[in-house]
Scaffold this active site. Structure first.
Site, PDB file in Angstrom:
ATOM      1  N   SER A  92       0.829  -1.204   0.000  1.00  0.00           N
ATOM      2  CA  SER A  92       0.000   0.000   0.000  1.00  0.00           C
ATOM      3  C   SER A  92       0.872   1.267   0.000  1.00  0.00           C
ATOM      4  O   SER A  92       1.677   1.479  -0.893  1.00  0.00           O
ATOM      5  CB  SER A  92      -0.949  -0.049   1.204  1.00  0.00           C
ATOM      6  OG  SER A  92      -1.964   0.911   1.105  1.00  0.00           O
ATOM      7  N   ASP A 104      -9.504  -5.980  -3.978  1.00  0.00           N
ATOM      8  CA  ASP A 104      -9.097  -4.851  -3.136  1.00  0.00           C
ATOM      9  C   ASP A 104     -10.126  -3.725  -3.273  1.00  0.00           C
ATOM     10  O   ASP A 104     -10.368  -3.223  -4.365  1.00  0.00           O
ATOM     11  CB  ASP A 104      -7.716  -4.364  -3.579  1.00  0.00           C
ATOM     12  CG  ASP A 104      -7.082  -3.387  -2.605  1.00  0.00           C
ATOM     13  OD1 ASP A 104      -7.810  -2.752  -1.818  1.00  0.00           O
ATOM     14  OD2 ASP A 104      -5.852  -3.270  -2.639  1.00  0.00           O
ATOM     15  N   HIS A 111      -7.455  -5.947   0.385  1.00  0.00           N
ATOM     16  CA  HIS A 111      -6.288  -5.067   0.483  1.00  0.00           C
ATOM     17  C   HIS A 111      -5.201  -5.666   1.364  1.00  0.00           C
ATOM     18  O   HIS A 111      -4.017  -5.397   1.158  1.00  0.00           O
ATOM     19  CB  HIS A 111      -6.718  -3.701   1.030  1.00  0.00           C
ATOM     20  CG  HIS A 111      -5.647  -2.660   0.963  1.00  0.00           C
ATOM     21  ND1 HIS A 111      -5.110  -2.216  -0.220  1.00  0.00           N
ATOM     22  CD2 HIS A 111      -4.989  -1.976   1.944  1.00  0.00           C
ATOM     23  CE1 HIS A 111      -4.185  -1.304   0.010  1.00  0.00           C
ATOM     24  NE2 HIS A 111      -4.080  -1.148   1.319  1.00  0.00           N
TER      25      HIS A 111
END
Length: 257
Positions: free
Chosen positions: A81, A207, A235
């Site tokens: 991320s 995600d 995610h």
């Protein structure tokens, strides 16, 4: 068995080294070394948010770790991320110590433009109401800091993850600064250093944070040596699909051996 490799795992916004606990075990069982780091004011790092005023402060644990490596050692650097920015800065400073950089549904900047352009693109594609109970501090319309709320974690981030991991996350969330000013600077990344490191992108199909369309947009604008897909992953693929993620990383190792 392939020669032992060293995986260095870097967490995303509001998280810590704790989120890698499943993957750490799997990589070690496969015969490799694995290190998960807490960035500044994250996880069990003792610093508080007001003590981490710059991105340099935030990534200092990563940069200190990279600086401590023997000159000849190369690691597989994995960023999740927001940590895509963090590992990119490490790639710029320590390109010779990185065998390959793996972007796990992560921001993947290009050396031709400031990293902040990706943050702006993300928010342009994200409806305000979809942020739910996420608390974002703004200044001059720019996000300064963020902490994810329990509803956002449940309905956006941990949609496929086991309920016990969701509860763990609720207890361990810490706010993170966005460092928009730092990431607005030109010349943070260069083709000769950052651009010299091999990159792999791991797409997470389900995600709801970094939507699949956004992941592919980054890849198309900045092609990598390889793209891997984890179907059914939210995610937090290291928690929802740890075995599949481990297999992706082991395939990277196979191709490098």
């Amino acid at each position: 068995m392939e020669k032992e490799k060293h995986f260095v795992l870097v967490h995303g916004t509001c998280h810590g080294a704790w989120c890698w606990y499943k993957l750490l075990s799997l990589l070690k069982l496969a015969g490799h070394r694995a290190t998960a780091l807490d960035l500044g004011a994250s996880g069990i790092n003792p610093k508080q948010l007001n003590e981490v005023s710059s991105v340099s402060d935030y990534i200092q644990p990563l940069m200190d770790f990279m600086a401590s490596l023997p000159q000849e050692e190369q690691v597989i650097l994995v960023g999740h991320s927001y940590a895509g920015f963090c590992i990119s800065l490490a790639m710029e400073s320590f390109p010779r110590n990185i065998l390959v950089a793996v972007f796990l549904t992560a921001y993947m900047p290009h050396h031709k433009s400031p990293p902040v352009t990706l943050i702006r693109e993300f928010f342009k594609r994200t409806a305000e109401e979809s942020l739910l109970d996420t608390q974002i501090t703004f200044q001059d319309d720019l996000p300064i800091s963020v902490i994810f709320g329990p509803n956002y974690l449940r309905t956006k981030m941990y949609t496929q993850s086991p309920p016990e991991d969701l509860e763990l996350a609720k207890m361990l969330m810490r706010p993170t600064r966005m460092y928009m000013d730092d990431f607005s600077k030109e010349g943070l990344l260069t083709k000769s250093k950052f651009g010299s490191v091999s990159r792999v992108f791991v797409v997470c199909e389900d995600d709801e944070v970094m939507m699949e369309e956004f992941q592919w947009w980054m890849i198309e604008n900045n092609p990598t040596e390889e793209v891997m897909m984890i179907r059914g992953a939210d995610h937090m693929a290291m928690l929802s699909n740890p075995k599949e993620l481990c297999q992706c990383l082991l395939k990277v190792v196979e191709k490098l051996s």
